[in-house]
Every structure is written in structure tokens, then in C-alpha cells.
Design a protein around this motif. Sequence first.
Motif, mmCIF file in Angstrom:
data_model
loop_
_atom_site.group_PDB
_atom_site.id
_atom_site.type_symbol
_atom_site.label_atom_id
_atom_site.label_comp_id
_atom_site.label_asym_id
_atom_site.label_seq_id
_atom_site.Cartn_x
_atom_site.Cartn_y
_atom_site.Cartn_z
ATOM 1 N N GLU A 168 0.826 -1.211 0.000
ATOM 2 C CA GLU A 168 0.000 0.000 0.000
ATOM 3 C C GLU A 168 0.855 1.255 0.000
ATOM 4 O OE1 GLU A 168 -3.676 2.004 2.574
ATOM 5 O OE2 GLU A 168 -2.711 0.139 3.253
ATOM 6 N N LYS A 172 0.868 4.157 -2.818
ATOM 7 C CA LYS A 172 0.639 5.572 -2.505
ATOM 8 C C LYS A 172 1.774 6.424 -3.061
ATOM 9 C CE LYS A 172 -2.164 5.004 1.679
ATOM 10 N NZ LYS A 172 -2.239 5.265 3.150
ATOM 11 N N THR A 173 2.999 5.939 -2.885
ATOM 12 C CA THR A 173 4.143 6.693 -3.425
ATOM 13 C C THR A 173 4.054 6.809 -4.946
ATOM 14 O OG1 THR A 173 5.532 5.910 -1.605
ATOM 15 C CG2 THR A 173 6.657 6.769 -3.547
ATOM 16 N N HIS A 175 1.317 6.654 -6.786
ATOM 17 C CA HIS A 175 0.219 7.562 -7.155
ATOM 18 C C HIS A 175 0.616 9.018 -6.969
ATOM 19 C CE1 HIS A 175 -2.839 4.086 -6.362
ATOM 20 N NE2 HIS A 175 -2.254 3.997 -7.561
ATOM 21 N N GLN A 176 1.321 9.313 -5.882
ATOM 22 C CA GLN A 176 1.777 10.686 -5.674
ATOM 23 C C GLN A 176 2.753 11.112 -6.774
ATOM 24 O OE1 GLN A 176 3.374 10.782 -1.729
ATOM 25 N NE2 GLN A 176 1.372 10.776 -0.714
#
Length: 488
Positions: A168, A172-173, A175-176
Amino acid sequence: MNINQWSLRVRLTIGIVVLTALGFTATFFGASNALKGYLVDQIDNELMNVAGSTAMRLDRGAALANDEDDFPRKRHNEREEAIPTPLQRIPTTLSLTLLSADGVVQGALGGDLTTYEITDYLVGFDKSKAAATNGKPFTIKAKDERFRAVAIDLPTTGNTLIVAQSLEAVNKTSHQLNRLFVLTGLLVLLLLALLSRWVIRIGMRPLENVERTAEQIAAGDLSARLPDAKPSTEVGRLVSSLNTMLARIEESFAARTQSEGKLRRFVADASHELRTPLTAIRGFAELHRQGAVTGEAETKELMARIERESIRMSALVEDLLTLARMDQGPKVDFKPVNLTELVSDAVASARAAGPNHPITLINFDSENEIYALGDQNRIHQVVANLLANARVHTPENTQITVELKELAKEITISVSDNGPGLSDADRERIFERFYRVDPSRQRNSQEGSGLGLSIVDAVMSSHGGRVSVESKLGEGTTFTLHFPLISE
């Protein structure tokens, strides 16, 4: 909308932006995948380290428990202290799961920070499946979440240890990073579009200059030219070529205008020259019809005048036909021509036609014959025309001299007189058809058609030669025919 209808500036800008966007997209996918691969490799290394140390501790603890009867009772407490107790709950996304050989969960530790329980997806993960992983990291899919895991076989108990880490944080990294790439890319594309349009506008200035110059030329200004540019550049070479082309176009239009002007003057002069004898013939015929002329002598005089005017008109028509044939560029039948004999005959004819003008041959040797290649009749015609021109445009008793010379590279025939001469302006235009000189050079009789010198110039050009004129006011005029010598 048809792309071909867009301006070149718009198409270039769109092309640059599209190509840059494709480059950004390729870079984005490459960087994103590289980062995700790097983070996953880091997790794999961490899993391998945790799995190795934990599996060793579990296997040692199981071995000590199995060997309990082999140790003295006094060491019982020591053995219990030596048995590791790793399966204690800790708040982390890393999880440890102990499976039996048939895939039954024996215990689990960690994974409190994950959305989904890893144990729900390990049911049935027996020893054969664990062996298929060869101790290498693999991915477990759990609905909207993924885990990276390592399966370690415990040889002592036959159990399997699963060490798993949620991806996860990696997602997240990623997506950022994606959002950052998209925002940065859009900003860069916007700035690039503005800068490209500005740079293209500067680069298109030469084309704008071409457009303005073309508009000026279309408006009738044939002298318009493009601004100079460095000849070492592409634009400079284009400007130089276009300016050269425009100069030639201007010269062509000027020559066409001049030719049209000459043609109009020629037609007007020819009409005037033909109208004069026709008017005279018509007037004389009208007098005869009305009976205004009576008597045999008066009638003969009237017929003689009609005959002279018809002869003059015939000569004019013949000269016009000669010039028309010369303009068509007929092939000259080059044959050896005895210029010595030809000049002598032409002078004899001129003396008979104009006894009031003494004609002298200077430096003339009848035995030293000089030959040139050409059409004998045409050459005789030009010499006769020059002699007739000298008689017509000079007063009576004006001395005329003729000289034939063979030089190193050419043969010349000169016809000179000591008459009133020509001005500089007249000398420049003397060979134009029907050109009229100033009153001091007007004809003193009705002889000639006014096309003699034009015929001379045309005949000499057809022979590959030329005719030149030297004259000063009050000192006379000299016309020279130049026949080039053809080397064998």
C-alpha cells in the motif's frame, strides 16, 4: 476541421507540444516503473532478512523443545528461557504467518496496519505451493490491496513461515509520483507551447517578409526585394535566391515592356511609312479619275509618280519581310564569299546610284582577295545599305570612304563619311527600326525605306558578327562591319 486549413505556425506548435507530450509520457512510465521496481526490491530485501532471521529462531526453538528429555532437569528453566517467542503482536504492516504442511494457519503476528488480513489469503497454501516459490519473493493479490511475501520452509517442524509486507505504501508513493508528473507535465507543456509559438514567430519572420514582398510585387512594385540575411544560413541562401529570381523577373518584365513598346512604335511607323505612298498613289489615281490631269505629258508624269510611290512601298514591304525572316532566325548558308570583289561591286553600284557623293576605296588591293564565310547576297545587301545610308543622310559632295581590312581575329568593312555626325543619344538607338534622328540627320531625298540599318544589324547577328558605329557631331560617322574569323 481540416488540418491543412490550419496555419503553419499552429501546426508547428501543435506538433512540438504533441511530440513533447509523448516524450513526457514515455519518461513518466519509465520513471514510475523504475521507482516501483526499486521500492519492491527494497521490500523484498527486507522480507528476506526478516524471514531468514525469524525462521532460524523458530527452527532453533522447535529443536530445543524436541530435545527436552536429553537435558538435565536443572536446565529446564534455561531451555524455556532459550525458546524464542517471536509471535507477539506489534503494530506494523509486516506480518509473520506460520502454516502447517497442509496449509493450516498455526499462528500469525503483525499486519495490524494493513486493510486486509493476510491470513485470509493464505488458506490452503500447503508445502508444495511454498516449495514452488523456491524461497523467492512473490505477490499475493487481496482485493484492492497487494502483498509481497516470502515462504520459508522450517525443516524441523515441517511448517512454513510466510513473511509478508503490504504494498500500500508503494502504491501511494507511485500515485503521488503520478500526480506530480501529470501536474509538472501539464505546466511544462503549457510553457513549452507559449515559448514554441514565440520562437516559431521569430523563425517565421523571413516567410512574412516573403509574403509582404510578394504582395508588393502583386501590387505592381517589381523593384521590391527581401531584406538581406547572412548568406551562410538557410534563410540567407533562400533570400539570395529569391532576390535573384525577382531581379530576373523584373528584367524580364522590363524587357517585355520595352519589346512591346518597340513593337507598338514599329507597327505605328510601318503603318505611317506604308500610308504615305498609299495616300500618294490614291491621290494621283483620284486626280486621273476626275480628269484633273489632261495632256499626254502631264499623264505620263502622273503615272511616273504613281510608279515611284509603288516602288517605294514595295521596297518598304520587302524590307519588312526581310526583317521578319531574320527575326525567325533562319539558318545562313555559309559559303566562302570574296569580300574584295563584293565591296568593289557595291561601291560601283553606289557611285552609279549617287554620282553627287564621291566614294573612295582606301587601302584596297584588288589582287589581294579577302574571303569570309556567309551569305553573299545578304553581305552585299548590308554594304549597299551602309552606302545608301551615307548618301541619304549627308549633303551632296560629301566624301564617302570604304575600307576593307583583314585583322588577326576578324575582317572589317568600314564605311565613313564627313557629314554632320550623330549625337550620343542617336548613336545608342540608330539601329532601332524606324528610329528618327534629329533634323540634321533627316533624309535629303525619298530614297530608302528607313529600315536599312536595322537590316544591317540583323544580318550581321545572323552571321555571328556585329556592326559598330563611331560618330561625333560635325565630324562625320563611321559604320564598321565585323566578320569573325573561324579557326579551323
